[in-house]
Design an enzyme around this catalytic site. Structure first.
Site: not given
Length: 257
Positions: A127-128
């Site tokens: 996600v990052k």
């Protein structure tokens, strides 16, 4: 020469000056510096200047040399893989998957063989993300399975089968003795043996040392090089799996952007 011609730029336009670094398996002394200049001359740097020399452990020396080359670059002869699909936003990717597949698009990712460098695959999947872009886990219509590092080819094939993968993403950073090429060929051969052409997932590899023109030779569908972002990968997946294979709905939506 058939097209625009350029020369390297160092101090003044077109002077042909280049800087090259390398390591020789010799201890640092005057003889080693002479060997570095000899190598530079054989590489076509004339005259060559030694601008840096530093011991690198027992029996090794790192060098930086600076000099002029006479080579020209024909820009029309340069061959690269241009992006042949539109760059979409996360919202557009999700919309196309919903309308074109009517289910979540399954992606399995891993570092295969002995490669333990997960920075690349994590940058694309987690996600990052990277460079201000969210990874594929952020896309609501994508189901992502990250197997991590040092995954064997049989384990990858089995995971792709279990997850009903639409695409398999493999990151390879270790390149000693062309390990990234051997591993990729092994992977593509295993998928060809395990699954018929119509049910085989899209095979994608990425890493800083891949030649993006080698897809046919390595038996994969796409190669992504350094600097690739999650958005590029997501856009490619949708282009191949929804627009090209999903028929008219996806094609009309992209064409109408």
């Amino acid at each position: 020469m058939s097209g625009p011609v350029v020369r390297p730029y160092g101090d003044t336009t077109g002077d042909g000056m280049v800087q090259v670094s390398f390591t020789l398996p010799v201890p640092h002394d005057k003889r080693a510096e002479g060997a570095a200049l000899q190598l530079a001359a054989k590489m076509g740097l004339e005259p060559a200047m030694l601008v840096h020399a530093k011991p690198m452990g027992d029996g090794f020396t790192f060098f930086v040399v600076y000099g002029r080359v006479n080579h020209l670059v024909d820009l029309d002869a340069v061959r690269v893989v241009e992006r042949d699909f539109p760059l979409l936003s996360a919202k557009e990717v999700n919309a196309l998957v919903r309308s074109g597949l009517r289910r979540k698009l399954s992606v399995v990712g891993a570092c295969i063989g002995t490669d333990a460098h997960t920075v690349g695959i994590d940058a694309i999947l987690n996600v990052k993300g990277v460079a201000g872009e969210k990874g594929l886990e952020y896309y609501r219509e994508l189901r992502v399975t990250n197997l991590g590092a040092q995954v064997s080819v049989p384990e990858l094939v089995e995971a792709a089968r279990v997850e009903k993968a639409d695409a398999v993403l493999v990151s390879q950073v270790v390149t000693q003795r062309d390990a990234h090429l051997h591993n990729t060929r092994e992977m593509s051969a295993a998928f060809r043996e395990a699954m018929p052409a119509g049910r085989r997932p899209l095979l994608i590899v990425g890493g800083p040392r891949f030649d993006e023109l080698m897809t046919g030779e390595l038996g994969v569908d796409r190669i992504f090089g350094r600097g690739t972002t999650p958005r590029e990968v997501a856009s490619y997946l949708v282009h191949e799996l929804v627009v090209n294979r999903g028929g008219r709905v996806g094609a009309e939506k992209v064409a109408g952007r």
